[in-house]
Design a protein around this motif. Sequence first.
Motif, PDB file in Angstrom:
ATOM      1  N   VAL A  86      11.137 -38.631 -55.619  1.00  7.92           N
ATOM      2  CA  VAL A  86      10.471 -39.267 -56.762  1.00  7.92           C
ATOM      3  C   VAL A  86      10.568 -40.781 -56.659  1.00  7.92           C
ATOM      4  O   VAL A  86       9.583 -41.504 -56.892  1.00  7.92           O
ATOM      5  CB  VAL A  86      11.095 -38.767 -58.088  1.00  7.92           C
TER       6      VAL A  86
ATOM      7  N   ASP B 240       7.452 -43.323 -56.331  1.00  6.79           N
ATOM      8  CA  ASP B 240       7.285 -44.431 -57.272  1.00  6.79           C
ATOM      9  C   ASP B 240       7.127 -45.753 -56.531  1.00  6.79           C
ATOM     10  O   ASP B 240       6.289 -46.598 -56.898  1.00  6.79           O
ATOM     11  CB  ASP B 240       8.496 -44.510 -58.208  1.00  6.79           C
TER      12      ASP B 240
ATOM     13  N   TYR C  37       1.305 -39.400 -55.989  1.00  2.00           N
ATOM     14  CA  TYR C  37       1.367 -38.827 -57.334  1.00  2.00           C
ATOM     15  C   TYR C  37       1.650 -37.323 -57.267  1.00  2.00           C
ATOM     16  O   TYR C  37       2.445 -36.784 -58.051  1.00  2.00           O
ATOM     17  CB  TYR C  37       0.051 -39.064 -58.081  1.00  2.00           C
ATOM     18  N   TYR C  38       0.997 -36.651 -56.334  1.00  6.13           N
ATOM     19  CA  TYR C  38       1.180 -35.200 -56.195  1.00  6.13           C
ATOM     20  C   TYR C  38       2.608 -34.866 -55.800  1.00  6.13           C
ATOM     21  O   TYR C  38       3.237 -33.971 -56.379  1.00  6.13           O
ATOM     22  CB  TYR C  38       0.204 -34.665 -55.154  1.00  6.13           C
TER      23      TYR C  38
ATOM     24  N   LYS D 281       5.224 -36.670 -56.242  1.00  7.86           N
ATOM     25  CA  LYS D 281       6.117 -37.018 -57.337  1.00  7.86           C
ATOM     26  C   LYS D 281       6.199 -35.862 -58.330  1.00  7.86           C
ATOM     27  O   LYS D 281       7.281 -35.495 -58.795  1.00  7.86           O
ATOM     28  CB  LYS D 281       5.603 -38.282 -58.024  1.00  7.86           C
ATOM     29  N   GLY D 282       5.041 -35.282 -58.658  1.00  5.13           N
ATOM     30  CA  GLY D 282       5.038 -34.118 -59.546  1.00  5.13           C
ATOM     31  C   GLY D 282       5.716 -32.924 -58.916  1.00  5.13           C
ATOM     32  O   GLY D 282       6.459 -32.188 -59.577  1.00  5.13           O
TER      33      GLY D 282
ATOM     34  N   GLU E  96       8.526 -33.366 -67.101  1.00  8.21           N
ATOM     35  CA  GLU E  96       8.222 -34.503 -66.241  1.00  8.21           C
ATOM     36  C   GLU E  96       7.156 -34.122 -65.210  1.00  8.21           C
ATOM     37  O   GLU E  96       6.222 -34.888 -64.953  1.00  8.21           O
ATOM     38  CB  GLU E  96       9.488 -34.982 -65.543  1.00  8.21           C
ATOM     39  N   ALA E  97       7.305 -32.940 -64.623  1.00  8.74           N
ATOM     40  CA  ALA E  97       6.341 -32.492 -63.629  1.00  8.74           C
ATOM     41  C   ALA E  97       4.958 -32.331 -64.241  1.00  8.74           C
ATOM     42  O   ALA E  97       3.942 -32.717 -63.643  1.00  8.74           O
ATOM     43  CB  ALA E  97       6.803 -31.171 -63.007  1.00  8.74           C
TER      44      ALA E  97
ATOM     45  N   GLU F  77       3.384 -35.708 -64.616  1.00  9.14           N
ATOM     46  CA  GLU F  77       2.960 -36.286 -63.334  1.00  9.14           C
ATOM     47  C   GLU F  77       1.681 -35.615 -62.829  1.00  9.14           C
ATOM     48  O   GLU F  77       0.760 -36.293 -62.368  1.00  9.14           O
ATOM     49  CB  GLU F  77       4.075 -36.144 -62.296  1.00  9.14           C
TER      50      GLU F  77
ATOM     51  N   GLN G 264      -1.259 -36.786 -64.803  1.00 11.96           N
ATOM     52  CA  GLN G 264      -1.692 -38.123 -64.407  1.00 11.96           C
ATOM     53  C   GLN G 264      -2.535 -38.065 -63.135  1.00 11.96           C
ATOM     54  O   GLN G 264      -3.564 -38.755 -63.025  1.00 11.96           O
ATOM     55  CB  GLN G 264      -0.468 -39.018 -64.194  1.00 11.96           C
TER      56      GLN G 264
END
Length: 301
Positions: free
Chosen positions: A101, A105, A121-122, A124-125, A154-155, A158, A161
Amino acid sequence: MVARRRKLAPVTSLKYALVLLLSLAIIGCAGNDETPEIAADTGEQQIYDQAQRYLRASNWDLAVRGLQTLESRYPFGRYAEQAQLEIIYAHYQGFEHEAAVEAADRFIRLHPQHPNVDYAYYMKGLAAYSSNDDLLARFLPTDEAERDMTSAKEAFAEFAQLVSRYPDSPYSADAKARMVHLRNLLARHEIIVANYYFRRGAYLAAANRGRYVVENFQRTPAVADGLAVMAQGYILMGMDDLARDTIEVLAMNYPEHPNIDDQGEFKSVYTLDGLQRNWINKATFGLFFPPTPPQFDSRDG
């Protein structure tokens, strides 16, 4: 006089043997994880190729170290940005989800317009999605909905988003599917919490959890149980009118729910007709087999 040597008990011997084997295993692992020295004059291509070999061999720790070396020595080289993306992947595969993560970021912050930022982004999720998996969860069957939901929330955020910013991303379809699963999971968790409140005698808190599911998690399988939770909570609090209205909605929309009988009436330990006790409990004046707190989980199996 020479002291006679005592024999070790079998259990003690086994314990020492296990300690010795564990120590050897740790030493062996430590030896395997040693980072080969990369000479100062090693070229960018050579470092990158070596990191790729580590990735293909699933040696995630060495892959991360090699890619970090590449980035630090050639921060403006042709592989620097690719190395940053592959560091995210290597951390994730090595079950270092928090590090994944953080790496994602960092990439998003440094390269917000990069053509592959959707991948960051993917990942991170995905890392947040998997961060609640522990060692036991990977080998023993556990109810995912009973775990802490912080990582799931959180997932979901993400993935949402990613889908919002990059609807045409090749990762959006999988992100949407995971969002459906996470939404169902969050709704089911609320029902589990409501069941806990029933066991504690906190009927208002239980009813509120059921209502939260009905209002915020429409089109999830847990909505039916949310209505059942509401009905039970209202019955236990003496709010019969609200209970009847809720039962009517439950019977109309989910007639096959296990807490609805063939006549559309509510089935539970506590109904509008009062406490439903078994015959042994009645015969012993409540001394044996007392009614258990109501619990709701209509999932198959």
